[in-house]
Design an enzyme around this catalytic site. Structure first.
Site, mmCIF file in Angstrom:
data_model
loop_
_atom_site.group_PDB
_atom_site.id
_atom_site.type_symbol
_atom_site.label_atom_id
_atom_site.label_comp_id
_atom_site.label_asym_id
_atom_site.label_seq_id
_atom_site.Cartn_x
_atom_site.Cartn_y
_atom_site.Cartn_z
ATOM 1 N N SER A 35 -3.730 1.785 -34.863
ATOM 2 C CA SER A 35 -4.535 3.305 -35.038
ATOM 3 C C SER A 35 -2.752 4.310 -35.622
ATOM 4 C CB SER A 35 -4.444 4.262 -34.134
ATOM 5 O OG SER A 35 -3.602 3.693 -32.252
ATOM 6 N N CYS A 78 -4.638 -3.166 -32.008
ATOM 7 C CA CYS A 78 -5.665 -1.586 -30.839
ATOM 8 C C CYS A 78 -6.774 -2.164 -30.351
ATOM 9 C CB CYS A 78 -5.727 -0.781 -31.931
ATOM 10 S SG CYS A 78 -5.747 0.927 -31.371
HETATM 11 N N1 DGL Z 1 -3.442 2.660 -29.942
HETATM 12 C C1 DGL Z 1 -4.529 3.124 -29.278
HETATM 13 C C2 DGL Z 1 -5.295 1.846 -28.368
HETATM 14 O O1 DGL Z 1 -4.630 0.746 -28.231
HETATM 15 C C3 DGL Z 1 -3.954 3.609 -28.518
HETATM 16 C C4 DGL Z 1 -3.815 5.528 -29.456
HETATM 17 C C5 DGL Z 1 -4.596 6.064 -30.541
HETATM 18 O O2 DGL Z 1 -5.719 6.384 -29.071
HETATM 19 O O3 DGL Z 1 -4.934 5.611 -31.464
HETATM 20 O O4 DGL Z 1 -6.553 1.993 -27.806
#
Ligand code: DGL
Length: 273
Positions: A17, A79
């Site tokens: 993200s 992510c």
């Molecule tokens: N990259 C997201 C995760 O690992 C965390 C940041 C977001 O909420 O975009 O869930």
């Protein structure tokens, strides 16, 4: 399956993200220094943790198109929120064009081997926790593991702003860990890209009493195993990694230092025109 040398030297696509997924990119670079990485951070749509499953699926498909166009041999969903919401769909969408690796399955494999019959905790975004994907996959393995999960939405923005290893982060983390949902656990899964940065603080809060599991190195190892098994490890060193973002700000570039441990140059690429 016999692969051509062209396939070996195709890049690895990694997406998140935003820039937090660079914790996974860093672990991959450390373990597989020859590989050419193409990173995509969807900073225009950050945070995924608060988005609907449908929105994350739409973004993930767009990003996969970018990574496939760049000839990636593997797509790593760094992510946790996107792995929860879009992995199955992406696998179907990409089919034979690239292998898709998520951050959940390698962790599930590890805990079902090492923690049979135990009670584990998990912290992550609202999307990851609400999806119940970890619980489902752990239950499918039928190893008598109980998983207690808690959404901890303040932690990612806190870390992004550089608040870790200080009194404020200590208070916030302690509040979350004291929650009734996380009591009597024997290990804690850090189910978010950002949390390796607070692993030490969490360990200190538990006074080393439980195992803290973060997935960055586990995922890098799963990727290495796959590339080895398919005989598509890069055969020559690459130095030209690229880091794309769907929205650029100086502050995103500054934050790369937090997650990649060195500042990297971000290139802007718009997902929708
Ligand atoms: N990259 C997201 C995760 O690992 C965390 C940041 C977001 O909420 O975009 O869930």
């Amino acid at each position: 399956m016999m692969q051509s040398s062209k396939t070996k030297n195709q890049p690895i696509g990694i997406f998140d993200s935003g820039i937090g997924g660079m914790t996974v990119a860093r672990a991959i670079k450390k373990l597989l220094p020859n590989e050419n990485m193409i990173y995509f951070g969807d900073t225009a749509h950050l945070p995924y943790g608060d988005k609907s499953e449908a929105a994350i699926q739409a973004y993930s498909i767009k990003i996969a198109d970018v990574l496939l166009k760049k000839g990636c041999k593997v797509i790593v969903i760094a992510c946790n929120s996107a792995s929860s919401a879009a992995y199955e769909l992406l696998k179907e969408y990409v089919r034979h064009d690239a292998m898709v690796i998520n951050v959940i399955d390698p962790m599930v494999k590890l805990v079902t081997h090492q923690f049979a019959g135990r009670t584990l905790g998990l912290i992550g975004t609202k999307r990851t926790v609400q999806s119940d994907v970890y619980t489902r996959k752990i239950e499918e393995a039928n190893k008598g593991i109980t998983l207690k999960s808690l959404a901890t939405p303040l932690l990612a923005p806190m870390i992004e702003e550089g608040f870790f290893n200080n009194q404020i982060s200590h208070e916030i983390i302690a509040q979350y860990l004291e929650d009734e949902h996380l009591q009597h656990i024997e290990a804690l899964i850090l189910a978010c890209t950002h949390y390796p940065l607070i692993k030490k603080e969490i360990q200190d809060l538990y006074k080393g009493g439980i195992t803290i599991l973060d997935s960055s190195e586990i995922v890098a190892q799963a990727l290495k195993d796959y590339l080895t098994q398919q005989d598509i490890l890069a055969s020559q060193p690459h130095t030209a990694d690229h880091f794309f973002v769907s929205d650029y700000t100086d502050s995103f570039e500054t934050s790369t230092k937090i997650f990649f441990k060195q500042k990297v140059h971000l290139e802007k690429m718009t997902l929708w025109r």
